[in-house]
Design an enzyme around this catalytic site. Structure first.
Site, mmCIF file in Angstrom:
data_model
loop_
_atom_site.group_PDB
_atom_site.id
_atom_site.type_symbol
_atom_site.label_atom_id
_atom_site.label_comp_id
_atom_site.label_asym_id
_atom_site.label_seq_id
_atom_site.Cartn_x
_atom_site.Cartn_y
_atom_site.Cartn_z
ATOM 1 N N CYS A 177 69.862 -22.230 49.492
ATOM 2 C CA CYS A 177 69.040 -22.912 49.635
ATOM 3 C C CYS A 177 69.038 -23.041 51.216
ATOM 4 O O CYS A 177 70.315 -21.570 51.645
ATOM 5 C CB CYS A 177 70.180 -24.605 50.012
ATOM 6 S SG CYS A 177 71.360 -24.569 49.850
ATOM 7 N N CYS A 208 73.546 -22.137 52.426
ATOM 8 C CA CYS A 208 74.073 -20.991 52.903
ATOM 9 C C CYS A 208 73.811 -20.513 53.506
ATOM 10 O O CYS A 208 74.492 -19.680 54.125
ATOM 11 C CB CYS A 208 72.923 -20.737 51.245
ATOM 12 S SG CYS A 208 73.192 -21.121 49.819
ATOM 13 N N ASP A 214 41.600 -17.839 67.393
ATOM 14 C CA ASP A 214 41.314 -16.128 67.252
ATOM 15 C C ASP A 214 39.439 -16.837 67.671
ATOM 16 O O ASP A 214 39.126 -17.777 66.991
ATOM 17 C CB ASP A 214 41.592 -15.840 66.185
ATOM 18 C CG ASP A 214 40.424 -14.504 66.483
ATOM 19 O OD1 ASP A 214 41.056 -13.488 67.083
ATOM 20 O OD2 ASP A 214 39.773 -13.625 65.216
ATOM 21 N N ASP A 271 41.866 -14.205 61.602
ATOM 22 C CA ASP A 271 40.717 -13.907 60.149
ATOM 23 C C ASP A 271 41.388 -12.146 60.189
ATOM 24 O O ASP A 271 40.794 -11.570 59.251
ATOM 25 C CB ASP A 271 40.012 -13.934 59.626
ATOM 26 C CG ASP A 271 38.511 -12.963 60.923
ATOM 27 O OD1 ASP A 271 39.090 -13.139 61.850
ATOM 28 O OD2 ASP A 271 37.722 -13.215 60.352
ATOM 29 N N ASP A 319 45.298 -10.036 63.910
ATOM 30 C CA ASP A 319 45.725 -11.497 64.462
ATOM 31 C C ASP A 319 47.205 -10.770 63.166
ATOM 32 O O ASP A 319 48.210 -12.390 63.956
ATOM 33 C CB ASP A 319 45.036 -12.135 63.835
ATOM 34 C CG ASP A 319 43.902 -12.494 64.420
ATOM 35 O OD1 ASP A 319 43.911 -11.946 65.913
ATOM 36 O OD2 ASP A 319 42.616 -13.026 63.857
#
Length: 743
Positions: free
Chosen positions: A13, A16, A441, A631, A635
């Protein structure tokens, strides 16, 4: 001082990371230790003369963690075989090991979660006052809870032991203490009822507490692990983009070798349709190269002798020779991989409120329980002392706390899927809710991503249709994207193409052919061409000049076009008080032209991949909460560097894997819905956490007996368990409200 990145094993978690970081920083010779729970990595700055990896592992090993030195992935793995790509996932294990671990976790979830749901239903029936003979289930629940706590809940018990031995606490500790107390108390009540009678204890059973808490917590851990295993797949896919072999000239002979064996200075031959193996400079020939992997732009770039080429881009037409200048970890693809890795590793892990408080909450609860025990023992009331001690621990059992986030996330993610919004993990959903800036973009995100004929300008005595017929007939044999755009325009108009003969392509210039007996050429405009050319080029369009019968007949302009719903989507984001920015590798004129159509004022153009992530970092440095939407492979670094990366499903796999959220069908209008969904989900989570904590803040003192001196009220463990169950029901019910909400 050395700076190295280590993989970490054993993290459960977010708390930690604080435990490991705090422990390492106390060691002599360690200057800084930045531990990232999300990527399971630690960046450590240390003096190797004073402390070693073994010393670090000796210190944190007793707490249940381990460090392992990572290989330099970019240097070591560029050029490796496909099977070796699977070794790296950005995690602390190989892909096979991680998948095996995930399979084991899934088996545990499949065992415990259905049982937990049934038990939870029985709890609700009991709460509603429905006469249900729960006592007949006691022996069955004893057997089931024994299996659950000692098999499924083993990590939680280990957390309790580490807390006792080393005084470190996380959520495992909290779950372990609550379920252990509930289990021991209930087991004694079932197996040794005479003990309960002797001390006059209520014969309450809390096996349901054990099963339900562990069931939901384990489900949450499985879902988290399942999402984390995907974080390294973007790197894996990037590695697979590289060409496997290269055709080089050595000792006057052409030989095919592994790309890993290419050295600087090698002369490499690239044929049509082949991937360019490394970065270099063309020395002979010319071609048209698809550089969309790097620039994101759909139109291929014409290259000639003296021009630079980038490894892993695709040669569309023509053959050429180039000299290798950058190989291995120095190539642009390798640098992109490194940037994605660094961006992923630099992200702060999601700091769930429950995990932040658990280190303090656990000892405080224990202290309060012990104080209640001692206080009532001092007053000579052993029964009250035991009741209050058990009651405090049972009511503090983090059932509502454990359900607060996962139930809302599960409902929110499911709701998102209904709207075509795929959310990879809870961290992305949480961070999106606080975003105030969205960077878009251009190509494939705001635009359709392919060139399209936008203008046909007729010159002389030629008509627009005549120009299109002759141009498309000549271009039908070409594979160039611009040629395909011209042919597509003719097809849309249902124009029948004419026969073409003598097709000839001149790389970097254009094409020639004889159509219906007339010489036809489609070429780049010269400086002397019509004034309309300049006007169209100023709009960011690509222009070609058509000659028919050696006479200038007209001009055809092409450009990437705005998506149909882009303008409306931008408008909705503005209404949600989002600052919208366009970030593109395209030229300023083309970018401004598209931005004006979409209603975007802020534009950053002419940006290469390595600069895209830098621009995102600059915005974040100014206090902006940034979501990047893209996309393309180019990127990927920016998607990883942003607070939230959002990919279009119509884009590349690498972009999708680098992002935390994916929009199906490439529909940009879903951005607004995703933003609303994240804000609503986070509002529910905050409400859940508030009530979970209020329940503890009020319930723990009452369970400790604070009201008894004034009102004679003592909250025995039966009502503590009832209160805990009611808090869980309220949290789940609140989360389910999201199902009825429209976005």
């Amino acid at each position: 001082m050395k700076k190295e990145t280590f993989s970490i094993k054993g993290m459960h978690c977010a708390s930690c990371s604080a435990i490991i970081s705090g422990t390492l920083k106390k060691m002599t010779g360690i200057k800084e230790a930045d531990v990232n729970f999300a990527t399971e990595k630690a960046k450590i700055e240390y003096d190797s003369q004073k402390v070693s990896l073994q010393d670090m592992n000796n210190q944190i090993g007793k707490l249940g963690y381990a460090l392992a030195l990572r290989d330099n992935v970019t240097a070591a793995q560029m050029g490796m075989s496909e099977s070796e790509h699977a070794v790296h996932l950005g995690l602390n294990q190989t892909k096979e090991e991680k998948l095996q671990e995930l399979k084991q976790m899934k088996n545990k979830v499949l065992f415990v979660f259905p049982i937990a749901l049934v038990v939870f239903l029985i709890m609700i029936l009991d709460i509603l006052g429905i006469d249900f003979p729960t006592q007949i289930f006691d022996p069955i629940f004893l057997i089931i809870s024994t299996i659950v706590i000692f098999w499924i809940g083993k990590p939680f018990l280990q957390g309790v032991l580490r807390f006792i031995k080393y005084r470190v606490a996380n959520m495992d500790t909290l779950v372990g203490i609550g379920t252990s107390v509930a289990y021991v108390y209930s087991t004694v009540a079932v197996l040794f009822p005479q003990v309960m009678d002797y001390f006059n204890f209520p014969e309450g059973k809390y096996f349901d507490v054990v099963i339900v808490v562990i069931g939901f917590v384990v489900l949450g851990k499985y879902l988290e692990a399942k999402s984390k295993i995907k974080t390294g797949q973007a790197i894996e896919k990037l590695l697979n983009l590289q060409a496997k072999t290269a055709l080089v000239v050595r000792e006057g002979r052409e030989i095919e070798i592994s790309v890993a064996n290419v050295v600087v200075g090698d002369i490499i031959i690239v044929k049509p349709g082949a991937k360019i193996p490394v970065d270099g400079k063309i020395i002979e020939g010319q071609s048209s190269i698809d550089e969309s992997m790097i620039t994101g732009e759909s139109v291929p770039v014409d290259k000639k002798a003296g021009d630079l080429v980038v490894g892993s881009t695709i040669n569309k037409q023509g053959s050429f020779k180039f000299v290798a200048q950058k190989v291995g970890s120095d190539t642009m693809l390798a640098q992109i991989i490194k940037m994605v890795e660094d961006a992923q590793g630099s992200k702060a892990p999601i700091q769930n409120l429950a995990d932040k408080i658990s280190a303090v909450f656990v000892p405080v609860v224990l202290i309060l329980a012990v104080l209640a025990l001692i206080t009532w023992l001092v007053f000579g009331n052993i029964t009250f002392a035991i009741l209050c001690f058990v009651g405090v621990l049972v009511i503090a059992c983090p059932c509502a706390l454990g359900l607060a986030t996962p139930t809302a996330i599960i409902v929110g993610v499911g709701k998102g899927a209904e709207y075509g919004i795929l959310i990879k993990n809870a961290e992305a959903l949480e961070k999106l809710s606080s975003v105030d800036t969205i960077v878009l973009d251009k190509t494939g995100t705001i635009t359709n991503g392919t060139p399209k004929v936008t203008d046909i300008v007729a010159l002389g005595n030629f008509s627009e249709d005549e120009i299109l017929i002759f141009a498309a007939s000549a271009e039908k044999h070409s594979e160039h994207p611009l040629a395909q755009a011209i042919v597509a325009a003719a097809t849309e108009k249902n124009i029948s193409l004419l026969n073409a003969e003598g097709f000839k392509a001149s790389e970097g210039v254009g094409i020639e052919a004889k159509v219906d007996g007339k010489a036809v050429s489609v070429s780049k405009p010269a400086k002397s061409d019509a004034a309309q050319v300049t006007e169209l080029q100023q709009q960011g369009k690509t222009v070609v000049v058509i000659e028919i019968g050696n006479k200038q007949a007209g001009i055809i302009a092409m450009a990437d076009t705005l998506k149909e719903n882009a303008k409306e989507a931008i408008s909705r984001l503005r209404k949600q008080k989002i600052d919208v920015i366009m970030l593109t590798g395209d030229n300023e004129l083309a970018a401004r032209h598209i931005a004006s159509q979409a209603g975007i004022e802020n534009v950053i153009a002419n940006v290469l991949p390595q600069d895209k992530s830098q621009k995102i970092e600059e915005l974040r440095a100014h206090g902006k909460k940034v979501a990047m939407v893209g996309d393309g492979i180019n990127d990927a670094p920016a998607l990883a560097a942003a607070d939230v990366g959002i990919a279009m499903s119509t884009g590349t796999d690498v972009a999708i894997e680098s992002a935390g959220i994916t929009l199906l069908s490439g529909d940009i209008s879903k951005l607004s819905q995703a933003l609303q969904l994240s804000r609503s989900t986070m509002a529910v989570i905050k409400q859940n956490l508030f009530w979970a904590f209020i329940y503890n803040i009020i319930g723990i003192p009452v369970a400790a007996g604070i009201l008894f001196p004034f009102f004679g009220i003592i909250l025995n463990p039966i009502f503590s368990g009832l209160a805990m169950a009611l808090s869980s029901v309220s949290v789940v019910s609140n989360s389910l409200r999201l199902k009825a909400k429209n976005f």
